[in-house]
Design an enzyme around this catalytic site. Sequence first.
Site, short mmCIF file in Angstrom:
data_model
loop_
_atom_site.label_atom_id
_atom_site.label_comp_id
_atom_site.label_asym_id
_atom_site.label_seq_id
_atom_site.Cartn_x
_atom_site.Cartn_y
_atom_site.Cartn_z
N SER A 116 -15.61 -22.78 -13.25
CA SER A 116 -14.38 -22.33 -12.61
C SER A 116 -13.99 -23.35 -11.55
O SER A 116 -14.86 -23.99 -10.95
CB SER A 116 -14.59 -20.97 -11.96
OG SER A 116 -13.56 -20.67 -11.04
N SER A 117 -12.70 -23.46 -11.29
CA SER A 117 -12.26 -24.43 -10.29
C SER A 117 -12.70 -24.05 -8.88
O SER A 117 -12.62 -24.87 -7.96
CB SER A 117 -10.73 -24.57 -10.33
OG SER A 117 -10.10 -23.32 -10.11
N CYS A 118 -13.23 -22.83 -8.70
CA CYS A 118 -13.70 -22.43 -7.37
C CYS A 118 -14.99 -23.15 -6.98
O CYS A 118 -15.46 -23.01 -5.85
CB CYS A 118 -13.91 -20.92 -7.30
SG CYS A 118 -15.33 -20.31 -8.23
N TYR A 145 -20.22 -16.66 -6.35
CA TYR A 145 -19.84 -16.97 -7.72
C TYR A 145 -19.81 -18.49 -7.93
O TYR A 145 -20.30 -19.01 -8.94
CB TYR A 145 -18.47 -16.37 -8.02
CG TYR A 145 -17.93 -16.66 -9.39
CD1 TYR A 145 -18.43 -16.02 -10.52
CD2 TYR A 145 -16.89 -17.58 -9.57
CE1 TYR A 145 -17.91 -16.28 -11.78
CE2 TYR A 145 -16.36 -17.84 -10.82
CZ TYR A 145 -16.88 -17.18 -11.92
OH TYR A 145 -16.38 -17.45 -13.17
N LYS A 149 -21.99 -21.00 -10.54
CA LYS A 149 -21.38 -21.93 -11.49
C LYS A 149 -21.83 -23.37 -11.23
O LYS A 149 -22.04 -24.15 -12.18
CB LYS A 149 -19.85 -21.83 -11.42
CG LYS A 149 -19.30 -20.54 -12.01
CD LYS A 149 -19.63 -20.44 -13.49
CE LYS A 149 -19.06 -19.23 -14.15
NZ LYS A 149 -19.38 -19.15 -15.60
N HIS A 188 -5.24 -11.19 -11.89
CA HIS A 188 -4.85 -12.34 -11.10
C HIS A 188 -3.32 -12.42 -11.04
O HIS A 188 -2.62 -11.60 -11.62
CB HIS A 188 -5.48 -13.61 -11.68
CG HIS A 188 -6.96 -13.64 -11.55
ND1 HIS A 188 -7.82 -13.65 -12.63
CD2 HIS A 188 -7.76 -13.64 -10.45
CE1 HIS A 188 -9.07 -13.66 -12.21
NE2 HIS A 188 -9.06 -13.66 -10.90
#
Length: 323
Positions: A116-118, A145, A149, A188
């Site tokens: 994920s881009s997070c 989270y 990842k 979202h």
Amino acid sequence: MTSAAAFVLEKDAPIYVAGHRGLVGGAIWRALESRGHSHLLGRSSGELDLRERDAVFDIFAAERPAYVVLAAAKVGGILANDTYPVDFLSDNLRIQTNVMDAALEHGTERLLFLGSSCIYPKFAPQPIKEDSLLTGHLEPTNDAYAIAKIAGILQVQAVRRQYDRPWISAMPTNLYGPGDNFSPTGSHVLPALIRRYDEARASGAEVVTNWGTGNPRREFLHVDDMAAACLFLLEHYDGPEQVNVGTGKDATIREIAALVAEAVGYEGATEWDTGKPDGTPQKLLDVTKLHDIGWDAQIGLRDGLASTVAWYRQHVGSLREAG
């Protein structure tokens, strides 16, 4: 980066898609079916709890998948991530570690881990390059989270170093499309806007009110484009660094809301509640690396929204109503 252009996914080889009923996994499953792959493996969460190590190893021992796409994860919005960090850290670490350890033990040749881009620092320079990883502090509301990842990316890199397996990782931008979560509490921004504007159209509401100023910029990639990019990377990329997957273009939430209103046929007014938070001003991935490998997104936002609205209307009666 090295090329794997000669690598071909054999049509009759067993391919396990972990998370095949989710937004991304479902799109990858459809893409594989459309390409004629005849030995697809999938288990629902009711059939197989990926947090249970012995159960995962049993499936791999029985099926011995040649290729694995690891799209399964415990996911949620900001509130869920911020409220249950232990769950998001522990569940995701167990899911990905179990799958990768089982894949390693039972001879999986090619594995794609989806993040994920997070994973990138909260204040990473825009657009965000792959080498921004681990260069700054994470967004605190979903750091658990993100850490999970990041651990997945490092596990892929460790397998490459220690066992020389051509495993890879990909990091998608914001995704949307068929199979998305349209729930009022768990969705979202883009599916939330689709539902809000379509319900306003149906009820004849004169005004739709959105949170914030509408000025933050966001990038959106159709999930079918994401699936196409995943299969492309499996056949054309072999390197340790994760690859950003996106369009390389963004738009303001205000512009996106106008496109959604157009897509659903809403003709009323839009107001903005500036007392509500905006969130991060911009979150755009640098996709130069993906372009250099040879892949570009094909589905424009206007066309993607039209098909997503059609899917939403077809399935609105059976959509999940919780986050």
